[in-house]
Write a protein that holds these residues in place. Structure first.
Motif, mmCIF file in Angstrom:
data_model
loop_
_atom_site.group_PDB
_atom_site.id
_atom_site.type_symbol
_atom_site.label_atom_id
_atom_site.label_comp_id
_atom_site.label_asym_id
_atom_site.label_seq_id
_atom_site.Cartn_x
_atom_site.Cartn_y
_atom_site.Cartn_z
ATOM 1 N N MET A 1 -126.763 99.059 109.127
ATOM 2 C CA MET A 1 -125.524 98.341 108.878
ATOM 3 C C MET A 1 -125.585 97.597 107.549
ATOM 4 N N ASN A 2 -124.425 97.478 106.922
ATOM 5 C CA ASN A 2 -124.358 96.634 105.731
ATOM 6 C C ASN A 2 -124.121 95.187 106.162
ATOM 7 N N ASP A 3 -124.048 94.326 105.181
ATOM 8 C CA ASP A 3 -123.951 92.895 105.493
ATOM 9 C C ASP A 3 -122.688 92.563 106.290
ATOM 10 N N SER A 4 -121.538 93.126 105.891
ATOM 11 C CA SER A 4 -120.282 92.814 106.581
ATOM 12 C C SER A 4 -120.305 93.335 108.010
ATOM 13 N N GLU A 5 -120.969 94.468 108.246
ATOM 14 C CA GLU A 5 -121.039 95.012 109.600
ATOM 15 C C GLU A 5 -121.943 94.152 110.488
ATOM 16 N N ARG A 6 -123.048 93.614 109.899
ATOM 17 C CA ARG A 6 -123.904 92.718 110.668
ATOM 18 C C ARG A 6 -123.163 91.427 111.020
ATOM 19 N N VAL A 7 -122.352 90.946 110.059
ATOM 20 C CA VAL A 7 -121.536 89.758 110.348
ATOM 21 C C VAL A 7 -120.592 90.032 111.504
ATOM 22 N N LEU A 8 -119.992 91.215 111.493
ATOM 23 C CA LEU A 8 -119.065 91.586 112.561
ATOM 24 C C LEU A 8 -119.794 91.658 113.906
ATOM 25 N N TRP A 9 -120.986 92.293 113.921
ATOM 26 C CA TRP A 9 -121.727 92.466 115.180
ATOM 27 C C TRP A 9 -122.091 91.107 115.779
ATOM 28 N N THR A 10 -122.548 90.226 114.908
ATOM 29 C CA THR A 10 -122.934 88.889 115.378
ATOM 30 C C THR A 10 -121.723 88.116 115.889
ATOM 31 N N ALA A 11 -120.607 88.181 115.137
ATOM 32 C CA ALA A 11 -119.392 87.465 115.544
ATOM 33 C C ALA A 11 -118.883 87.975 116.892
ATOM 34 N N PHE A 12 -118.998 89.285 117.095
ATOM 35 C CA PHE A 12 -118.528 89.856 118.370
ATOM 36 C C PHE A 12 -119.351 89.311 119.546
ATOM 37 N N ILE A 13 -120.681 89.268 119.369
ATOM 38 C CA ILE A 13 -121.539 88.793 120.453
ATOM 39 C C ILE A 13 -121.277 87.317 120.731
ATOM 40 N N GLU A 14 -121.031 86.550 119.664
ATOM 41 C CA GLU A 14 -120.835 85.108 119.820
ATOM 42 C C GLU A 14 -119.387 84.749 120.191
ATOM 43 N N GLY A 15 -118.508 85.766 120.229
ATOM 44 C CA GLY A 15 -117.117 85.502 120.611
ATOM 45 C C GLY A 15 -116.297 84.890 119.509
ATOM 46 N N ARG A 16 -116.708 85.130 118.231
ATOM 47 C CA ARG A 16 -115.962 84.583 117.096
ATOM 48 C C ARG A 16 -115.182 85.684 116.391
ATOM 49 N N ALA A 17 -114.256 85.240 115.557
ATOM 50 C CA ALA A 17 -113.539 86.178 114.698
ATOM 51 C C ALA A 17 -114.404 86.531 113.502
ATOM 52 N N CYS A 18 -114.280 87.765 113.045
ATOM 53 C CA CYS A 18 -114.929 88.202 111.806
ATOM 54 C C CYS A 18 -113.885 88.158 110.706
ATOM 55 N N ASP A 19 -113.871 87.089 109.949
ATOM 56 C CA ASP A 19 -112.866 86.877 108.914
ATOM 57 C C ASP A 19 -113.535 87.047 107.556
ATOM 58 N N LEU A 20 -113.167 88.130 106.845
ATOM 59 C CA LEU A 20 -113.785 88.439 105.559
ATOM 60 C C LEU A 20 -112.903 88.029 104.383
ATOM 61 N N ARG A 21 -111.852 87.297 104.637
ATOM 62 C CA ARG A 21 -110.997 86.857 103.539
ATOM 63 C C ARG A 21 -111.714 85.776 102.719
ATOM 64 N N VAL A 22 -111.329 85.667 101.433
ATOM 65 C CA VAL A 22 -112.019 84.735 100.525
ATOM 66 C C VAL A 22 -111.174 83.524 100.204
ATOM 67 N N GLY A 23 -109.941 83.465 100.673
ATOM 68 C CA GLY A 23 -109.098 82.303 100.429
ATOM 69 C C GLY A 23 -108.180 82.431 99.243
ATOM 70 N N ASN A 24 -108.256 83.562 98.532
ATOM 71 C CA ASN A 24 -107.353 83.831 97.415
ATOM 72 C C ASN A 24 -106.204 84.682 97.954
ATOM 73 N N GLU A 25 -105.004 84.092 98.008
ATOM 74 C CA GLU A 25 -103.879 84.768 98.655
ATOM 75 C C GLU A 25 -103.582 86.115 98.015
ATOM 76 N N GLU A 26 -103.601 86.169 96.687
ATOM 77 C CA GLU A 26 -103.284 87.409 95.992
ATOM 78 C C GLU A 26 -104.364 88.457 96.225
ATOM 79 N N PHE A 27 -105.629 88.043 96.146
ATOM 80 C CA PHE A 27 -106.721 88.986 96.302
ATOM 81 C C PHE A 27 -106.885 89.420 97.760
ATOM 82 N N ASP A 28 -106.547 88.522 98.703
ATOM 83 C CA ASP A 28 -106.693 88.842 100.126
ATOM 84 C C ASP A 28 -105.585 89.753 100.644
ATOM 85 N N ALA A 29 -104.496 89.874 99.878
ATOM 86 C CA ALA A 29 -103.392 90.716 100.333
ATOM 87 C C ALA A 29 -103.875 92.159 100.481
#
Length: 589
Positions: free
Chosen positions: A1-29
């Motif tokens: 797995m790459n880093d984002s996939e490991r983040v997703l796997w961990t978030a799923f087990i812990e019952g959290r959302a996997c939010d990969l947005r960076v806070g830049n509205e234009e870039f996150d679109a």
């Protein structure tokens, strides 16, 4: 797995959302997903493994797969699978279409995502399907079973060679909500769909160059179908639809160059149909055989059709009123309501029924064999060229002096009341105007019966006299001459006072002549004879049924003989005309 996939796997087990947005509205679109790097990419098969339960979740924690702001690479498929958790992939970008054929899911949310398409054939959802603000290719929900609701507010769906949203035979327990900003380039197919609540597309834009923009044959709705302010380029088809609430079309714009703008034959609506406030149907409205539980309001609507009637509703059943007033207009074709059953009022108060639009085509209002509670034709902005009320049954007709169509057929029309109440001479102008010279005795009989019910026998006789005069024009010349004679002498029996006038005139002239030139006694100067009375002699000569002894006792001579013969002949003609006319009048009473 790459880093984002490991983040997703961990978030799923812990019952959290996997939010990969960076806070830049234009870039996150999601429109900028092509610029996202590997840190925001997740392979589709990783999502599939989590959805199918490969990751161990601590006991007592409900699993939830929630991803925001990711780019899903590869094809996400759960075909024939059973997901262990809701699939919430929001504001994500997908490289390939989603394949959810025969998949069982607790819930699915793609809110704000961008994807090439969604194959949800026979998809089974226990919760909602959230497609808010989605930008997608074709969405296929053929035969889907959804226990919740479908949200399409702000979604943009497109398909070049089929329906943008195709959901025939779908079973939806909740409601279907399109609403403002929903766009379907390719249209929406809801053939045979069952919706437990209502369906709302207010402000939506649906277009289909090859078929109806909204195809909903045999749809079953537990609540309202709301299409307020929609634009349907390609029209709407509701053939055999069953709508448990109201049908709202206020302010809608429907356009179909190849067929009906609104086609809804045999549709059943428990409530009313409301298409006011600028409703436009370019292609006409077909309501053949519909059943409306309340009223139909088309006030202010504009209907156009260059291929047939602008409003076609033969054999429609409306429990309330059918209102087509306040600027309602038709361009071409006209209105066909033959055989319709409208319990309330059919009103055209202030309507534009004189044609216009393309070619100024003449407009026909056809209510033949219809059953109407009331028919209001008052204060029309323009009058249709042809009005057919043949065989119609109408409790009350409201009209005014301006209602004089070029062709008016009242043959076999039955009505109980005419408002405003007018004398027979004024009603006769309405009755005979636009009849094209055709003799239709029923229209006279019906009007005479109306006046008799009101106790206006003189008006009834005036109408029946007009009927005989009209009939006379259809006869051969001998019968026509006899008709003129009856009319002159006794007004076909409806003017019996004329007989006394002619009798008085005949007696007066005859008595005056023989007062100046008395006849001689029949036995000369010998034997007794009664005293001569010019008046009694004139009465004896003119009335063939009387024998007063004067005509036998005295003989006219010279010109008096011709006067006697003329008086006797006139008396017989007068008596025959009186008997014939009175017999006809009594037989019609």
């Amino acid at each position: 797995m790459n880093d984002s996939e490991r983040v997703l796997w961990t978030a799923f087990i812990e019952g959290r959302a996997c939010d990969l947005r960076v806070g830049n509205e234009e870039f996150d679109a999601v429109e900028s997903a092509g610029e996202w790097g590997p840190e925001r990419r997740i392979r589709a098969d990783v999502v599939t493994r989590l959805a199918l339960g490969e990751a161990q979740v601590p006991a007592g924690r409900a699993p939830q797969l929630l991803i925001r702001g990711a780019r899903i690479t590869g094809k996400l498929t759960l075909r024939h699978g059973r997901a262990v958790c809701p699939l919430l992939l929001e504001e994500c970008a997908f490289d390939d279409p989603l394949d959810l054929t025969r998949t069982e899911l607790p819930a699915l949310s793609l809110r704000g995502s961008r994807l090439p398409g969604l194959d949800g054939y026979a998809l089974s959802l226990k919760g909602d399907l959230n497609l808010r603000d989605v930008v997608s290719g074709a969405v296929d929900l053929f035969g889907a079973q959804i226990s919740g609701r479908i949200w399409l507010v702000g979604a943009r769906l497109s398909c070049a060679d089929g329906y943008a949203l195709s959901a025939p035979d779908m079973d939806l327990a909740g409601g279907l909500y399109g609403g403002a900003r929903f766009v379907a380039e390719g249209g929406v197919n809801l053939y045979g769909t069952s919706v437990g609540a209502g369906a709302e597309f207010d402000g939506a834009y649906l277009t289909n160059p090859r078929a109806p923009a909204l195809r909903a044959h045999n749809i079953s709705l537990g609540g309202d179908l709301s299409l307020i302010d929609v634009q349907l380029i390609g029209g709407i088809s509701l053939f055999g639809a069953d709508i448990g609430g109201q049908l709202w079309l206020n302010g809608a714009t429907l356009l179909n160059d190849e067929g009906w703008a609104l086609s809804a034959p045999n549709m059943s609506v428990r409530g009313g149909l409301y298409a006011r406030s600028g409703f436009t149907a370019d292609g006409g409205v077909n309501l053949y055989g519909v059943s409306i539980g309340a009223g139909v309001e088309l006030d202010g609507a504009t209907l156009s059709n260059n291929r047939g009637p602008s409003l076609r509703a033969p054999h429609a059943t409306v429990t309330g009123d059918l209102s087509c007033g306040d600027g309602f207009g038709v361009n071409g074709g006209g209105i066909t309501l033959a055989g319709a059953r409208i319990a309330g009022r059919l009103s055209f108060w202030g309507a534009e029924l004189g044609g216009g639009g393309r070619g100024d085509d003449p407009v026909t209002l056809d209510c033949a064999e219809a059953s109407l509670g009331e028919l209001s034709l008052k204060q029309l902005c323009s009058v249709p060229e042809t009005v057919l009320l043949t065989g119609a049954t109408i409790r009350t007709i409201h009209d005014d002096a301006q209602f004089l169509p070029a062709h008016l057929d009242l043959n076999r029309t039955q009505y109980d009341m005419l408002l405003p109440h007018l004398p027979a001479q004024e009603r006769l102008a309405w009755l005979t105007h636009g009849a094209d010279g055709h003799y239709q005795p029923w229209r006279y009989e019906q009007l005479a019966a109306y006046y008799r019910r009101l106790g206006h026998d003189e008006d009834a006789r005036t109408v029946l006299l007009a009927k005989q005069r009209h009939r006379r024009r259809t006869l051969r010349w001998p019968s026509r001459l006899w008709g003129y004679l009856q009319d002159l002498l006794v007004g076909y029996g409806y003017r019996p006072a004329r007989a006394f006038g002619w009798l008085t005139l005949g007696v007066t002239l005859t008595a005056c002549y023989f007062a100046l030139f008395p006849p001689t006694p029949a036995n000369g100067t010998k034997g007794p004879h009664p005293d001569f009375s010019p008046f009694i002699y004139a009465v004896d000569v003119l009335l063939p049924v009387l024998d007063l002894g004067q005509q036998q006792a005295f003989l006219a001579h010279g010109p008096g003989q011709w006067l006697v013969w003329a008086s006797v002949t006139g008396g017989w003609i007068l008596a025959t005309a009186v008997i014939a006319g009175m017999t006809r009048a009594l037989s019609r009473a």
